[in-house]
Design an enzyme around this catalytic site. Structure first.
Site, PDB file in Angstrom:
ATOM      1  N   LYS A 293       0.847  -1.208   0.000  1.00  0.00           N
ATOM      2  CA  LYS A 293       0.000   0.000   0.000  1.00  0.00           C
ATOM      3  C   LYS A 293       0.875   1.247   0.000  1.00  0.00           C
ATOM      4  O   LYS A 293       1.873   1.310   0.717  1.00  0.00           O
ATOM      5  CB  LYS A 293      -0.932   0.004   1.213  1.00  0.00           C
ATOM      6  CG  LYS A 293      -1.807   1.257   1.278  1.00  0.00           C
ATOM      7  CD  LYS A 293      -2.982   1.088   2.210  1.00  0.00           C
ATOM      8  CE  LYS A 293      -2.686   1.329   3.657  1.00  0.00           C
ATOM      9  NZ  LYS A 293      -2.197   2.693   3.967  1.00  0.00           N
TER      10      LYS A 293
ATOM     11  N   GLU B 160      -9.560   7.482   3.271  1.00  0.00           N
ATOM     12  CA  GLU B 160      -9.519   7.786   4.704  1.00  0.00           C
ATOM     13  C   GLU B 160      -9.933   9.234   4.956  1.00  0.00           C
ATOM     14  O   GLU B 160      -9.448  10.169   4.290  1.00  0.00           O
ATOM     15  CB  GLU B 160      -8.100   7.555   5.257  1.00  0.00           C
ATOM     16  CG  GLU B 160      -7.995   7.887   6.741  1.00  0.00           C
ATOM     17  CD  GLU B 160      -6.733   7.360   7.411  1.00  0.00           C
ATOM     18  OE1 GLU B 160      -5.933   6.678   6.754  1.00  0.00           O
ATOM     19  OE2 GLU B 160      -6.571   7.639   8.620  1.00  0.00           O
TER      20      GLU B 160
HETATM   21  O1  KIV Z   1      -1.820   2.216   8.755  1.00  0.00           O
HETATM   22  C1  KIV Z   1      -3.035   1.945   8.763  1.00  0.00           C
HETATM   23  O2  KIV Z   1      -3.565   1.338   9.689  1.00  0.00           O
HETATM   24  C2  KIV Z   1      -3.823   2.388   7.614  1.00  0.00           C
HETATM   25  C3  KIV Z   1      -5.299   2.241   7.681  1.00  0.00           C
HETATM   26  C4  KIV Z   1      -5.860   3.186   8.631  1.00  0.00           C
HETATM   27  C5  KIV Z   1      -5.920   2.343   6.335  1.00  0.00           C
HETATM   28  O3  KIV Z   1      -3.264   2.853   6.675  1.00  0.00           O
END
Ligand code: KIV
Length: 318
Positions: free
Chosen positions: A145, A214
């Protein structure tokens, strides 16, 4: 219901082959369906809500996977929840990898996403690809991600070209806390909405596996969700997203602070842990623990022999 990407309409022969295919080093044995990037897209098409939760260690990973969530995210939020840092900016690749490996050992069916930490992809695309590759090769992640929209599209294509699926993350992106001037809901005016739409479309065109949304108004999340083919996973983005993610420590009251508006607490692990530890302490101090049944004993013959030796010593001392 989860769908196996290639099994739908694929006939028995293909299903037989699939069932013997090791996925991420584990054999798919039919005890639950392996979630894939393709099955997530099918869930979006079926309007079947996608569930995602963060996990950072083996035990939690096992529990959330067995509870049937579709995706497990090793978020860089572990900087705060597990390591006690003030924000996500300090957590390193090595710290993230350590947790991804532990979670990998506990997750069987859910899709495993690893968060690329701040500094691991912003500086140089070569480093970014190298770091993404480490998450897959060493950590066993299936998706990485990356925070940011339009401006990350080329980098995301570069990583996907190396056969690594990427999840996008736009809106309130915690790695930009200093640029945003705090953790603020994004997309509240027309230019903000326009930028978020451009970001989402750019990520979709780059071919992301999903887009985390988010801290944005539900109306904007709904527009994005309708516009893009990638599944949207919301956190503080309202109910129209294709799925929802929450932080493990948030839902269990393990964050030592007031929760954000979007957090729903499903349990109180803080109270559970406190009571258990207090009870243990009280039992030890009052000699209630350990009991005889919680102790190991000598075999009968050894005990008899020992008693004889001790008795002889006592007699000699007299
Ligand atoms: O780091 C994390 O937990 C996240 C989520 C809040 C999407 O990126």
């Amino acid at each position: 219901m989860r769908a196996q990407a290639l099994s739908a309409g694929g006939g028995g022969a293909l299903e037989d082959i699939m069932s013997l295919t090791p996925i991420g080093g584990r054999l798919f044995d039919g005890s639950g369906q392996k979630v894939t990037t393709a099955s997530l897209r099918e869930q979006k098409l079926r309007h079947d809500p996608i569930t995602c939760i963060t996990a950072y260690d083996y035990a939690a990973a096992r529990l959330v996977d067995q509870a049937g969530v579709d995706m497990v995210l090793v978020g860089d939020s572990l900087a705060q929840t597990m390591l006690g840092y003030e924000n996500t900016l300090s957590v390193t690749m090595d710290e993230m990898l350590h947790h991804v490996k532990a979670v990998r050992r506990g997750v069987k069916n859910a899709l495993l996403i690893a968060d690329m930490p701040y500094g691991s992809y912003q500086v140089d695309p070569k480093d970014a690809l190298l770091n993404a590759t480490r998450f897959v090769k060493e950590g066993g992640a299936e998706v990485v991600k990356i925070e940011g929209g339009e401006k990350r599209a080329d980098l995301i294509r570069h990583i996907i070209d190396a056969e690594i699926p990427v999840a996008g993350h736009i809106g309130l992106t915690p790695q930009s806390v200093n640029v945003m001037g705090g953790y603020k809901v994004q997309g509240k005016n027309l230019s903000g909405i326009e930028q978020l739409m451009r970001d989402a479309v750019a990520l979709d065109r780059a071919g992301v596996a999903c887009i985390y949304l988010e801290g944005i108004p539900r109306e904007v999340a709904a527009m994005i969700t309708a516009e893009v083919s990638a599944p949207t996973i919301g956190i503080g983005a309202g109910p129209e997203c294709d799925g929802q993610v929450l932080v493990f420590h948030d839902i269990l009251n393990l964050t030592f602070g007031p929760p954000a508006k979007f957090v729903r607490r499903y349990g109180d692990a803080a109270a559970l842990i406190t009571h258990a530890v207090q009870a243990f302490r009280a039992d030890v101090r009052s000699h209630q623990y350990p009991a005889d049944e919680e102790s190991y004993h000598l075999p009968k013959e050894t005990k008899a022999a020992l008693d004889t030796v001790l008795e002889r010593k006592r007699t000699m001392r007299r």
